[in-house]
Design an enzyme around this catalytic site. Structure first.
Site, PDB file in Angstrom:
ATOM      1  N   PHE A  42      72.147  -7.627  62.207  1.00 25.08           N
ATOM      2  CA  PHE A  42      72.162  -6.642  61.126  1.00 25.08           C
ATOM      3  C   PHE A  42      71.476  -7.191  59.890  1.00 25.08           C
ATOM      4  CE2 PHE A  42      75.417  -8.407  58.277  1.00 25.08           C
ATOM      5  CZ  PHE A  42      76.053  -9.324  59.104  1.00 25.08           C
ATOM      6  N   ALA A 164      69.949 -16.168  62.595  1.00 23.08           N
ATOM      7  CA  ALA A 164      69.671 -14.904  63.287  1.00 23.08           C
ATOM      8  C   ALA A 164      70.517 -13.733  62.805  1.00 23.08           C
ATOM      9  CB  ALA A 164      69.869 -15.089  64.784  1.00 23.08           C
ATOM     10  N   LYS A 165      71.468 -13.941  61.939  1.00 18.30           N
ATOM     11  CA  LYS A 165      72.304 -12.855  61.374  1.00 18.30           C
ATOM     12  C   LYS A 165      72.919 -11.976  62.464  1.00 18.30           C
ATOM     13  CE  LYS A 165      72.458 -10.253  57.075  1.00 18.30           C
ATOM     14  NZ  LYS A 165      73.704 -10.890  56.629  1.00 18.30           N
ATOM     15  N   ALA A 166      73.569 -12.643  63.409  1.00 18.81           N
ATOM     16  CA  ALA A 166      74.192 -11.935  64.543  1.00 18.81           C
ATOM     17  C   ALA A 166      75.583 -11.448  64.162  1.00 18.81           C
ATOM     18  CB  ALA A 166      74.300 -12.892  65.728  1.00 18.81           C
ATOM     19  N   TYR A 170      79.691 -13.595  62.477  1.00 21.82           N
ATOM     20  CA  TYR A 170      80.425 -13.407  61.220  1.00 21.82           C
ATOM     21  C   TYR A 170      81.929 -13.642  61.361  1.00 21.82           C
ATOM     22  CZ  TYR A 170      76.342 -12.848  58.525  1.00 21.82           C
ATOM     23  OH  TYR A 170      75.162 -13.146  57.880  1.00 21.82           O
TER      24      TYR A 170
END
Ligand code: PMP
Length: 322
Positions: A42, A164-166, A170
């Site tokens: 995202f 990679a902002k997976a 989070y």
């Protein structure tokens, strides 16, 4: 009387399953792969409302989508069928439709939309959703934050790469920020498995020491933040201050003269203590304040040299109302 009875609320839309739908209809099933395994990536993008022109300045929209598309290859999330151009177009149209009257946060997500129970990423399909919410300051920007070093370590590149902002990654952020807040801190700094400084729970970190900006380098398991890169450029061009990207020891936190977090959510958030030790004299530092002021001018499209970083979307007067 409830607000909805006194004034009409503007219908909110989301991009979902290939079209704009009312936000309340943008729902996924409980068996969706992205929900079961966090198989999504995202972005968080800010739109700043400009009252004088009734428009929204979207900050570095293209760079956010370029990062998302780059990241999508790693997780086999690159089969959504949307390119950068298409995602930008959807986003500007969404802003027009949602007609914000204040600052907004834009959340695009590429997610595995099939109902396959195995975690395998290759036997799946990818969908795009984009929605917006009104969004003020995520962190306090005035008085300075009380920050701790988290006892949780930052995810490693060869576990789930933080760059990679997976979605699933989070959980790591959630552990750090939750425990920090339960202990009475505003937020936390992650160390790497090697014990050096990585970043904040969901933001990058800068220290100022002997007049120089210092920030952990790209290989310290950070997300390569767009705000981080922007501030490095702003500091160099506007203040003549270079940034040193390098390995940062934990104890450097306690010797910094100034410190701040930065990110789309965090913006430029001064830090005034680490683990109950004051940063400098415990007040917001002068370089931090200058950078914060410049940042807010730039994101609101008030500095022509940076106009290319802002996509200004005029809000139409005749927006659909409920
Ligand atoms: N690190 C993490 C873990 C984040 O979630 C964010 C917010 N996206 C950042 C750093 C800052 O990145 P950016 O400036 O691109 O928003």
């Amino acid at each position: 009387m409830p607000k909805s009875e006194t004034q009409p609320t503007i219908q909110q839309f989301a991009w979902f399953e290939g079209g704009f739908v009312p936000l309340e209809e943008a729902k996924i099933g409980v068996q969706t792969h992205g929900f079961l395994y966090g198989t999504s990536i995202f972005e968080g993008i800010r739109g700043y409302y400009l009252p004088e022109s009734n428009s929204v300045s979207i900050f570095r929209m293209r760079e956010h989508y370029e990062r998302m598309i780059g990241n999508s290859r790693l997780f086999y999330l690159d089969d959504s069928g949307y390119d950068c151009e298409a995602m930008c177009k959807i986003t500007t149209e969404l802003i027009e439709r949602n007609s914000p009257t204040g600052d907004v946060y834009i959340r695009p997500t590429l997610y595995k939309s099939n109902l396959n129970i195995t975690p395998h990423l290759g036997q799946t399909t990818t969908a795009l959703t984009v929605w917006t919410i009104p969004f003020g300051n995520y962190l306090d920007l005035g008085k300075g934050l009380k920050v701790c070093v988290s006892s949780w370590r930052r995810l490693r590149d060869n576990a789930i790469p933080p760059r990679a902002k997976a979605g699933g990654a989070y959980m790591n952020t959630a552990l750090a920020v939750t425990d920090a807040r339960k202990m009475g801190f505003d937020d936390a700094v992650f160390l790497t498995e090697g014990g050096t400084v990585s970043e904040g729970s969901a933001m990058n970190l800068f220290l100022i020491h002997k007049g120089k900006l210092i920030t952990p380098g790209h290989t310290e398991n950070i997300l390569e933040g767009i705000t981080r890169a922007s501030l490095m450029e702003i500091a160099r061009k506007e203040l003549g201050i270079e940034t040193v990207e390098r390995v940062v020891d934990r104890s450097e936190l306690y010797f910094a003269e100034e410190a701040f977090f930065c990110g789309t959510g965090a913006q430029v958030a001064p830090i005034t203590s680490f683990d109950n030790r004051l940063v400098g004299d415990g007040n917001v530092g002068p370089i931090t304040k200058k950078l914060q002021d410049l940042y807010f001018k730039i994101v609101k499209n008030q500095m022509s040299a940076y106009a290319s970083w802002c996509t200004v979307v005029p809000i139409k007067k005749e927006s659909p109302v409920k």
